[in-house]
Design an enzyme around this catalytic site. Sequence first.
Site, PDB file in Angstrom:
ATOM      1  N   MET A 117       2.722  -9.323  46.500  1.00 29.45           N
ATOM      2  CA  MET A 117       1.501 -10.124  46.642  1.00 29.45           C
ATOM      3  C   MET A 117       0.304  -9.446  45.990  1.00 29.45           C
ATOM      4  SD  MET A 117       1.693 -11.587  50.556  1.00 29.45           S
ATOM      5  CE  MET A 117       2.073 -10.015  51.343  1.00 29.45           C
TER       6      MET A 117
ATOM      7  N   GLU B 177       5.156 -10.071  61.289  1.00 28.92           N
ATOM      8  CA  GLU B 177       4.868  -8.854  60.531  1.00 28.92           C
ATOM      9  C   GLU B 177       3.929  -7.935  61.304  1.00 28.92           C
ATOM     10  OE1 GLU B 177       2.942  -7.408  56.253  1.00 28.92           O
ATOM     11  OE2 GLU B 177       2.968  -9.532  56.775  1.00 28.92           O
TER      12      GLU B 177
ATOM     13  N   LEU C 187      -4.531  20.054  68.140  1.00 29.94           N
ATOM     14  CA  LEU C 187      -3.919  20.820  69.230  1.00 29.94           C
ATOM     15  C   LEU C 187      -2.828  21.760  68.727  1.00 29.94           C
ATOM     16  CD1 LEU C 187      -3.736  18.098  72.037  1.00 29.94           C
ATOM     17  CD2 LEU C 187      -5.183  20.131  71.998  1.00 29.94           C
TER      18      LEU C 187
ATOM     19  N   THR D 162      -5.878  -5.504  57.081  1.00 26.97           N
ATOM     20  CA  THR D 162      -6.701  -4.372  57.503  1.00 26.97           C
ATOM     21  C   THR D 162      -7.313  -4.612  58.886  1.00 26.97           C
ATOM     22  OG1 THR D 162      -8.726  -5.271  56.542  1.00 26.97           O
ATOM     23  CG2 THR D 162      -7.335  -3.915  55.097  1.00 26.97           C
TER      24      THR D 162
END
Length: 398
Positions: free
Chosen positions: A142, A261, A356, A384
């Site tokens: 796409m 999706e 950490l 997004t």
Amino acid sequence: MVSKTATTSKREVYDLFKRERPFLTHEHEMFRTSLQKFLEKEAVPNIEKWEEDKHTPKEFYEKLGANGFLCPQIKPEYGGLGLDFGFNMILAEELFRVGVGTLASTSSSIIVPYLETFGTEEQKQKYLPKCVSGEITTSVAMTEPGIGSDLASMSTTAVRDGDYYILNGEKTFISNGINAGLFFVAVKTDPKANPARKGISMILVEADTPGFSRGKTLKKLGQHSLDTVELVFEDARVPAANLLGEEGNGFYYLMDRLQQERILIAISSLVVAEEMLKSTMSYVKERQAFGKPISSFQNTQFEIAEMATELSMAQTFLDDLTSKHIQGENIVTQISMAKWFITEMARRMSARCLQLHGGYGFMEEYPIARRYRDVAVMPIYGGTTEIMKNIIAKNLGL
């Protein structure tokens, strides 16, 4: 009066990573166990090499297919098992758990369903059995240079010429571009359509099509074992019979599968978050500083407590959405919420978990380094964070 036994009993430890999901049956868990054993043998020992090679060999997907793990939803008449979405969920979870998730899960559970839903009987008979066996893996094309979420602005064209379409244009950020044998290509069949989305169609392009070629392999921040390439169409001649569905409906076909999706991206991101926190908890219990494990420091405990809380809340929300998705409910708004929140949560957690680990978190020998790179793209692909918030706002009536 409280008994002495009650006051001195061992404190119950909450298992963050164990939860009951009523939509999963014994058959689902058998599938999971078999897949875990397969991946432990076929994937885990090879991941570092695949990362270095920037490529996962096609043979791996063929083995997945030979063992019955690919495209579990495909109907038996096309070589599949006709199983429910729970099996697709497990496929995504276990692939992402070991770090080789994107291709097999995306091809099986996101791209191939376009063909199942909108393909002709001839197309299904030709391609679906090979998708199940792993002989064919798929890729969706796409995105174009300069065109991301604004799909309607694409410029790749397909012009009808008798029994063929002539394709011209370029695509970019195409995952599995090297391995794929079948590309689902979004094209403009009517550049003058108004609105522009009504001029978009979807065409199936086989890898050996004359005039079609793969461009350069793109260098990425993370997910190195998944190849990502450019595609080039220079008067590529594709049989008109390879049109998926009807002309002008390609945009709507793509939108039709977005719920699945995006829930799969959320599921995958949650698994990555679980694995990052699990490995970090093990590390802080073992790592000594100033004569004691760093898990005993209040800052470490607060960081872990906060991440565990976020993770537990995300698990509960996503399990509820998954159950509703399996039942066929339309929950686009909630899935948009889950997609942006859980992917962003995972990205934040990657930085917190790396911190950490201290200096060792920056070393490739610890898995958090790769997870930190790989998770960065999750709030971007599949829509997004900003697009997810736009959808939510619109559906809230704003």
